[in-house]
Write a protein that holds these residues in place. Structure first.
Motif, PDB file in Angstrom:
ATOM      1  N   GLU A  69       3.449 -52.509   5.665  1.00 25.50           N
ATOM      2  CA  GLU A  69       2.648 -52.494   6.876  1.00 25.50           C
ATOM      3  C   GLU A  69       1.194 -52.259   6.493  1.00 25.50           C
ATOM      4  N   ALA A  70       0.287 -52.619   7.384  1.00 21.28           N
ATOM      5  CA  ALA A  70      -1.135 -52.386   7.130  1.00 21.28           C
ATOM      6  C   ALA A  70      -1.815 -51.945   8.418  1.00 21.28           C
ATOM      7  N   PHE A  71      -2.892 -51.191   8.250  1.00 20.87           N
ATOM      8  CA  PHE A  71      -3.613 -50.614   9.378  1.00 20.87           C
ATOM      9  C   PHE A  71      -5.102 -50.595   9.071  1.00 20.87           C
ATOM     10  N   VAL A  72      -5.910 -50.596  10.128  1.00 23.30           N
ATOM     11  CA  VAL A  72      -7.344 -50.404   9.975  1.00 23.30           C
ATOM     12  C   VAL A  72      -7.543 -48.964   9.481  1.00 23.30           C
ATOM     13  N   ALA A  73      -8.361 -48.775   8.457  1.00 26.36           N
ATOM     14  CA  ALA A  73      -8.554 -47.460   7.836  1.00 26.36           C
ATOM     15  C   ALA A  73      -9.592 -46.625   8.591  1.00 26.36           C
ATOM     16  N   ARG A  74      -9.377 -46.471   9.891  1.00 25.02           N
ATOM     17  CA  ARG A  74     -10.241 -45.650  10.745  1.00 25.02           C
ATOM     18  C   ARG A  74      -9.355 -44.811  11.655  1.00 25.02           C
ATOM     19  N   CYS A  75      -9.713 -43.556  11.803  1.00 22.12           N
ATOM     20  CA  CYS A  75      -8.975 -42.664  12.690  1.00 22.12           C
ATOM     21  C   CYS A  75      -9.170 -43.128  14.131  1.00 22.12           C
ATOM     22  N   THR A  76      -8.114 -43.085  14.895  1.00 23.61           N
ATOM     23  CA  THR A  76      -8.184 -43.512  16.292  1.00 23.61           C
ATOM     24  C   THR A  76      -8.801 -42.448  17.199  1.00 23.61           C
ATOM     25  N   ALA A 100       1.504 -40.803   9.923  1.00 23.08           N
ATOM     26  CA  ALA A 100       2.604 -41.178   9.024  1.00 23.08           C
ATOM     27  C   ALA A 100       2.286 -42.534   8.412  1.00 23.08           C
ATOM     28  N   VAL A 101       3.012 -42.899   7.351  1.00 22.57           N
ATOM     29  CA  VAL A 101       2.750 -44.191   6.708  1.00 22.57           C
ATOM     30  C   VAL A 101       3.184 -45.375   7.571  1.00 22.57           C
ATOM     31  N   ASP A 102       3.837 -45.108   8.711  1.00 26.11           N
ATOM     32  CA  ASP A 102       4.120 -46.185   9.665  1.00 26.11           C
ATOM     33  C   ASP A 102       3.025 -46.281  10.731  1.00 26.11           C
ATOM     34  N   GLY A 103       1.955 -45.481  10.583  1.00 26.65           N
ATOM     35  CA  GLY A 103       0.817 -45.520  11.500  1.00 26.65           C
ATOM     36  C   GLY A 103       0.914 -44.583  12.685  1.00 26.65           C
ATOM     37  N   SER A 104       2.057 -43.940  12.875  1.00 21.71           N
ATOM     38  CA  SER A 104       2.215 -43.044  14.025  1.00 21.71           C
ATOM     39  C   SER A 104       1.469 -41.735  13.804  1.00 21.71           C
ATOM     40  N   VAL A 105       1.114 -41.087  14.909  1.00 24.97           N
ATOM     41  CA  VAL A 105       0.390 -39.820  14.860  1.00 24.97           C
ATOM     42  C   VAL A 105       1.369 -38.688  14.557  1.00 24.97           C
ATOM     43  N   LEU A 106       1.034 -37.896  13.529  1.00 25.31           N
ATOM     44  CA  LEU A 106       1.819 -36.700  13.216  1.00 25.31           C
ATOM     45  C   LEU A 106       1.167 -35.452  13.799  1.00 25.31           C
ATOM     46  N   ALA A 112      -3.523 -41.848  19.646  1.00 23.39           N
ATOM     47  CA  ALA A 112      -3.094 -43.239  19.483  1.00 23.39           C
ATOM     48  C   ALA A 112      -2.756 -43.509  18.019  1.00 23.39           C
ATOM     49  N   PRO A 113      -1.742 -44.332  17.786  1.00 25.46           N
ATOM     50  CA  PRO A 113      -1.401 -44.684  16.397  1.00 25.46           C
ATOM     51  C   PRO A 113      -2.513 -45.522  15.768  1.00 25.46           C
ATOM     52  N   LEU A 114      -2.443 -45.664  14.447  1.00 19.04           N
ATOM     53  CA  LEU A 114      -3.419 -46.497  13.744  1.00 19.04           C
ATOM     54  C   LEU A 114      -3.304 -47.938  14.209  1.00 19.04           C
ATOM     55  N   GLU A 115      -4.446 -48.647  14.200  1.00 20.59           N
ATOM     56  CA  GLU A 115      -4.474 -50.048  14.630  1.00 20.59           C
ATOM     57  C   GLU A 115      -3.844 -50.922  13.544  1.00 20.59           C
TER      58      GLU A 115
END
Length: 129
Positions: A69-76, A100-106, A112-115
């Motif tokens: 998976e990939a995400f924008v490297a900016r905090c939401t 988390a490495v799936d983009g969800s907020v811990l 909001a999760p990572l984009e």
């Protein structure tokens, strides 16, 4: 009453859409650039299972074996750059949000999760698109 010069207002209006203020430091940061479709981000062997790596303005992770998976490297929360993956978490250096490495907020303050960034696997490489 205090009035701003017209030139100052116009320059401020022009800069506002292309920059964001890091609320932790008060400095302007450039908006993230997204990976170009077809751009090779990393070799699949370079992304550990249950972790990830930052490539430019993109975080590439492998939450489970063979799933990338990939995400924008900016905090939401406030748009701070996310500079690295630490084990199985992505930690915001500005306000302490953890993902988390799936983009969800811990842990917040982010809610909001990572984009997500679309990726595919081609010839053992993680490719944007």
């Amino acid at each position: 009453m205090f009035a701003l010069p017209r030139r100052t207002v116009l320059i401020g209006a022009a800069v506002a859409p292309i920059a964001a203020c890091n609320t932790n430091t008060g400095t302007l940061v450039a908006p993230p650039t997204t990976a170009t479709p077809g751009q090779v981000l990393a070799a699949t062997t370079d992304i550990p299972v249950g972790s990830g790596t930052v490539v430019g303005d993109t975080i590439v992770t492998q939450p489970t074996p063979g799933v990338f998976e990939a995400f924008v490297a900016r905090c939401t929360h406030a748009g701070c750059a996310l500079p690295s993956v630490s084990g199985d978490t992505i930690n915001c250096p500005c306000h302490g949000s953890r993902f988390a490495v799936d983009g969800s907020v811990l842990r917040g303050p982010a809610v909001a999760p990572l984009e997500p960034v679309a990726v595919k696997i081609q010839g053992g490489q993680v490719v944007a698109g």
